[in-house]
Design a protein around this motif. Sequence first.
Motif, short mmCIF file in Angstrom:
data_model
loop_
_atom_site.label_atom_id
_atom_site.label_comp_id
_atom_site.label_asym_id
_atom_site.label_seq_id
_atom_site.Cartn_x
_atom_site.Cartn_y
_atom_site.Cartn_z
N VAL A 437 -31.91 -14.67 28.50
CA VAL A 437 -32.49 -13.98 29.66
C VAL A 437 -32.89 -15.01 30.73
O VAL A 437 -32.66 -14.79 31.93
CB VAL A 437 -33.71 -13.13 29.25
CG1 VAL A 437 -34.44 -12.59 30.47
CG2 VAL A 437 -33.27 -11.97 28.35
N HIS A 438 -33.45 -16.12 30.29
CA HIS A 438 -33.84 -17.18 31.24
C HIS A 438 -32.63 -17.66 32.03
O HIS A 438 -32.70 -17.84 33.26
CB HIS A 438 -34.49 -18.34 30.46
CG HIS A 438 -35.02 -19.41 31.36
ND1 HIS A 438 -34.90 -20.76 31.08
CD2 HIS A 438 -35.66 -19.35 32.56
CE1 HIS A 438 -35.44 -21.46 32.06
NE2 HIS A 438 -35.92 -20.63 32.96
N ARG A 439 -31.52 -17.84 31.32
CA ARG A 439 -30.31 -18.33 31.97
C ARG A 439 -29.78 -17.32 33.00
O ARG A 439 -29.48 -17.67 34.14
CB ARG A 439 -29.24 -18.59 30.90
CG ARG A 439 -27.98 -19.26 31.43
CD ARG A 439 -27.04 -19.71 30.32
NE ARG A 439 -26.57 -18.59 29.51
CZ ARG A 439 -26.91 -18.39 28.23
NH1 ARG A 439 -27.74 -19.22 27.62
NH2 ARG A 439 -26.43 -17.36 27.57
N MET A 445 -31.43 -15.38 40.44
CA MET A 445 -32.45 -15.63 41.47
C MET A 445 -32.02 -16.71 42.47
O MET A 445 -32.44 -16.69 43.62
CB MET A 445 -33.78 -16.03 40.83
CG MET A 445 -34.50 -14.90 40.09
SD MET A 445 -34.87 -13.43 41.08
CE MET A 445 -33.60 -12.31 40.51
N GLN A 446 -31.15 -17.60 42.01
CA GLN A 446 -30.67 -18.67 42.91
C GLN A 446 -29.73 -18.11 43.98
O GLN A 446 -29.57 -18.70 45.04
CB GLN A 446 -29.95 -19.75 42.09
CG GLN A 446 -30.92 -20.64 41.31
CD GLN A 446 -30.22 -21.57 40.33
OE1 GLN A 446 -29.01 -21.45 40.11
NE2 GLN A 446 -30.97 -22.48 39.72
N SER A 447 -29.11 -17.00 43.68
CA SER A 447 -28.12 -16.47 44.64
C SER A 447 -28.37 -14.99 44.96
O SER A 447 -27.44 -14.23 45.21
CB SER A 447 -26.70 -16.62 44.05
OG SER A 447 -26.62 -15.97 42.79
N TRP A 448 -29.64 -14.56 44.93
CA TRP A 448 -29.93 -13.14 45.10
C TRP A 448 -29.51 -12.60 46.47
O TRP A 448 -29.17 -11.43 46.62
CB TRP A 448 -31.41 -12.84 44.83
CG TRP A 448 -32.39 -13.43 45.83
CD1 TRP A 448 -33.11 -14.56 45.69
CD2 TRP A 448 -32.77 -12.87 47.11
NE1 TRP A 448 -33.91 -14.78 46.78
CE2 TRP A 448 -33.73 -13.74 47.67
CE3 TRP A 448 -32.41 -11.74 47.83
CZ2 TRP A 448 -34.31 -13.51 48.92
CZ3 TRP A 448 -32.98 -11.51 49.07
CH2 TRP A 448 -33.92 -12.39 49.61
N GLN A 449 -29.51 -13.48 47.48
CA GLN A 449 -29.15 -13.02 48.84
C GLN A 449 -27.71 -12.49 48.91
O GLN A 449 -27.41 -11.59 49.70
CB GLN A 449 -29.30 -14.14 49.87
CG GLN A 449 -30.75 -14.58 50.10
CD GLN A 449 -31.16 -15.73 49.21
OE1 GLN A 449 -30.56 -15.94 48.15
NE2 GLN A 449 -32.15 -16.50 49.64
N THR A 450 -26.83 -13.03 48.07
CA THR A 450 -25.42 -12.62 48.12
C THR A 450 -25.03 -11.73 46.94
O THR A 450 -23.90 -11.25 46.85
CB THR A 450 -24.51 -13.86 48.11
OG1 THR A 450 -24.85 -14.68 46.98
CG2 THR A 450 -24.70 -14.69 49.38
N GLY A 499 -38.26 -15.44 46.94
CA GLY A 499 -38.16 -14.53 48.08
C GLY A 499 -37.44 -13.23 47.76
O GLY A 499 -37.15 -12.43 48.65
N VAL A 500 -37.17 -12.97 46.46
CA VAL A 500 -36.41 -11.78 46.07
C VAL A 500 -37.16 -10.48 46.39
O VAL A 500 -36.56 -9.42 46.48
CB VAL A 500 -36.06 -11.85 44.56
CG1 VAL A 500 -37.29 -11.58 43.68
CG2 VAL A 500 -34.94 -10.89 44.21
N SER A 501 -38.47 -10.59 46.62
CA SER A 501 -39.23 -9.39 46.97
C SER A 501 -38.78 -8.80 48.31
O SER A 501 -39.10 -7.66 48.64
CB SER A 501 -40.73 -9.71 47.04
OG SER A 501 -40.97 -10.74 47.95
#
Length: 937
Positions: A437-439, A445-450, A499-501
């Motif tokens: 899950v961590h992975r 989360m590193q690429s949530w914008q795309t 910033g995923v919020s």
Amino acid sequence: MACESAFPAIMDEQALMGLNPNADACYRQRALAYFEQLKESQDGWEVCAEALAKGIYSDDHVKFFCFQVLEHQIKYRHVRLTGAQQQLIRETLMKWLQLQLMSRQPEKPFIKNKAAQVFALTFVMEYLTLWPKFFFDVLSLVGLNPHGLDIYLRTLMAIDAEVVDRDILHGPEETRRNTLIKDSMRETCIPALVESWYQILQTYQSSHSELTCQCLEVVGAYVSWIDLNLIANDRFVNLLLSHMSVEELREEACDCLFEIVNKGMDPVDKTKLVESLSQVLQSAGFFNVKQEEDVDFLAKFSRLMNGMGQALVLSWTKLTKTGDMKVAAETLQALEAKIPLMLQLLMHEDDDISANIVGFCYDYLHVLKQLPLLTDQQKSNIEAIMLAVMKKLTYDDEYNFENEGEDEAMFVEYRKQLKMLLDRLAQVSPELLLESVHRVFTSTMQSWQTARFMEVEVAIRLFYMLGEALPASHGAHFSGDAAKASTLQDMMRTLLSSGVSEYQHTSVTLEFFETVVRYDKFFIVEPQNIPVVLMAFLDHRGLRHSSPKVRSRVAYLFSRFIKTLHKHMNAYIEDILSRIQDLLALTPPENGFPALLSSDDQLFMFETAGVLIVNGESPADRKQVLMRSLLTPLMEAFRLLLAKLTQESDEERQTALADCLSHAVGFASRTSKAFSNKQTVKLCGCSEVYLDCLQTFLPALSCPVQRGMLRSAVRSFLHRMIICLEEEVLPFIPSASEHMLKDCEPKDLQEFIPLISQITAKFKSQVSPFLQQVFMPLVLAIFEVLSRPAEENDQTAALEKQMLRRSYFSFIQTIASSGMNEVMANQGAENVERVLFTIIQGAVDFPDPVAQKTCFIILSRLVELWGKHSSRGLCQTDNIDRFTTDGPEFIQFLQQEYLPSLHVSPEITQELCQVLQQPDTKVLKNYMKAFFQQAKL
């Protein structure tokens, strides 16, 4: 009324016209009356039997009617029929069946089903005694005629429903009869039935798919209790497997094989059966799931494989318990050979196919949990299941978040099944689950914008689910196990800092806030992260989100967050109160603007504001200012709205205004949830503002309109104030009570009594003068309501009266239990006697165990308080003496009058009276328990 004389030999044609659904009401009424006559007559039903045997009527409704009459005779009057009449029923059924064989046009399904029910009922009544050759007679008549076989198969399913179906409750006698029927069938006719099934399946597999499917259903139903060797043999199984390749038959064939696999049997034999079936299915190419496009068939096939897998797990479990480790190891090997196929089905894009294999997957993980050491392959299997679960948790593009329907509800249920798998994975390998899950979470989360919304949502969802899956001591995920705490803390930091919020999808937004609150203990460990999440709650991401659904859920989650972390909020209190001020406004009905939050959501906001103020570190005078600034707008709005309500004539507007007034009271009440007791209220300097609220709200009790709603709201507020303000609330009680007792409905009284009981229990002698004053007006109001006439069948009114009667007795019990006997005793002899009579009546006359128990408790307490001629005054003892007898007189009454009237023997009477006179109550209780148990026998 039963018609005893002979019935006309022909049917009433005019009555039959009423059977048509389009017939006039008068004809329908006549048909109904005719039906009742035929059912109850000794011989009238015989005209229906003749009509069926000779095929006199072509109208479907008339034929159905005739079968209904026949069904009633068999079901309810069979034992009263003569031997000749019973023979007539058998002949009628066989003649009707003969007609079906000659008919070119088969009957409608609803007639065939009713006929099958009548055949089955006759079988159940007569097979063991009058008609042991039932099946042989039917089979010899129908041969291989498809019309006849259709009735035969329907009859077999109807017999299954009557005799075998475990979902239908049977009494002991019926259960015994059904067991005898099955035993007799196994001895005499089951081999012949099985042979008939084989012939049907073989003969009609190409030409009559519907008949073949019916037969497969019959085999599946009967296999649970017949000799499995009759079915699980080469010729039968090969035939079933050949059906698996026929499009019209394959789903029913799958179900049939599932029932065969599901049959209880020896673990070694079960393993052999499953393995032989598995080899044949694999050889025939059925394990190549990716090449199969028919999802309906694959859902059935997945269910079959689930049954096979669970059967192997059960065999392994039994074998390990018996210590047969060699065979157990072979079974485990067979089990693990199915895992690649299980994973294909689990990961299938169709959720029905995936859901049908979850049981096997869950059980397999339970097997792994019991193994002392896992092989590399088993660890690989765990990881594969984990990845499958993560993939399948993901929403698809079609999911409608704004208008969730049946498909969405089914996916939510399916997600619950996957969560069970995740929880089981956590038990088998918590480290692997945490790592996986961590992975996934970190990567997303590193690429949530795309990333697509469903990928982001499921990554956060998995993190949330870890909190429930991983064992935690009292929810302390951020202490104890350093590796786990470190990983979870790292994920929380990532969630807040990424910033995923800001992601523009409601599912992601909601998952973000749910997770923040799920791991609210993280902020105790790292309080520096509180400001970041507070802003998310308070701005466009949370309480000011464009979606009402998000705003509503966030209001609740925010209250939970603040309750947990109130000790860490001191620096932010006034800023938060300032930012949520507009969300605390009472929205009057004439405003016209839609509020950001519903009134239910606002309750959480007021509670949150109360918690912040009360638990802050500000001095008492500052807390008082803050609480007054919170409640003053409510009081001002309340006064204005109440004035408008008293002048309003439009009923719809009255309701809207009363609703708004109720909300104002409810909001004020909710702020008091922050106080634990009066000391806290005083320490915060808030007593005065709540007393002001009371003075503001109480005038609503005398409002001439919308009384029910307003009384309920003010009453609830009084309940809270009794807890928070204690004796400071007492001056308001008499006036409030007077208004609440005017023009009472049962519901008003029923809700008022708990308030008076609360006051009585809490303040006792302090409120004795008030209670003496209000006691008889309250009791008389209750008597008046209880005496009102009501419709005989009005269940609602009857229930309301029952609940009010219970509340009344509960109130008397509270007074008696509080030791305030003077409240009742000082009501005057006539009133006391009247009340005592109602208690005795409640103990004896009303069939309500709850009220009866309360009444006996009251009587016991009153005898204890009043039944002694001490210095208690004559008023009490005179009254109680009308209803009680002192010791010696009571014993004499029992010995000479009461117990003899119940035909109790002199020996037992003497014994009972001796026990009653000894001082140990425990001995008396034990004796009485045994006495009544013996009396029942």
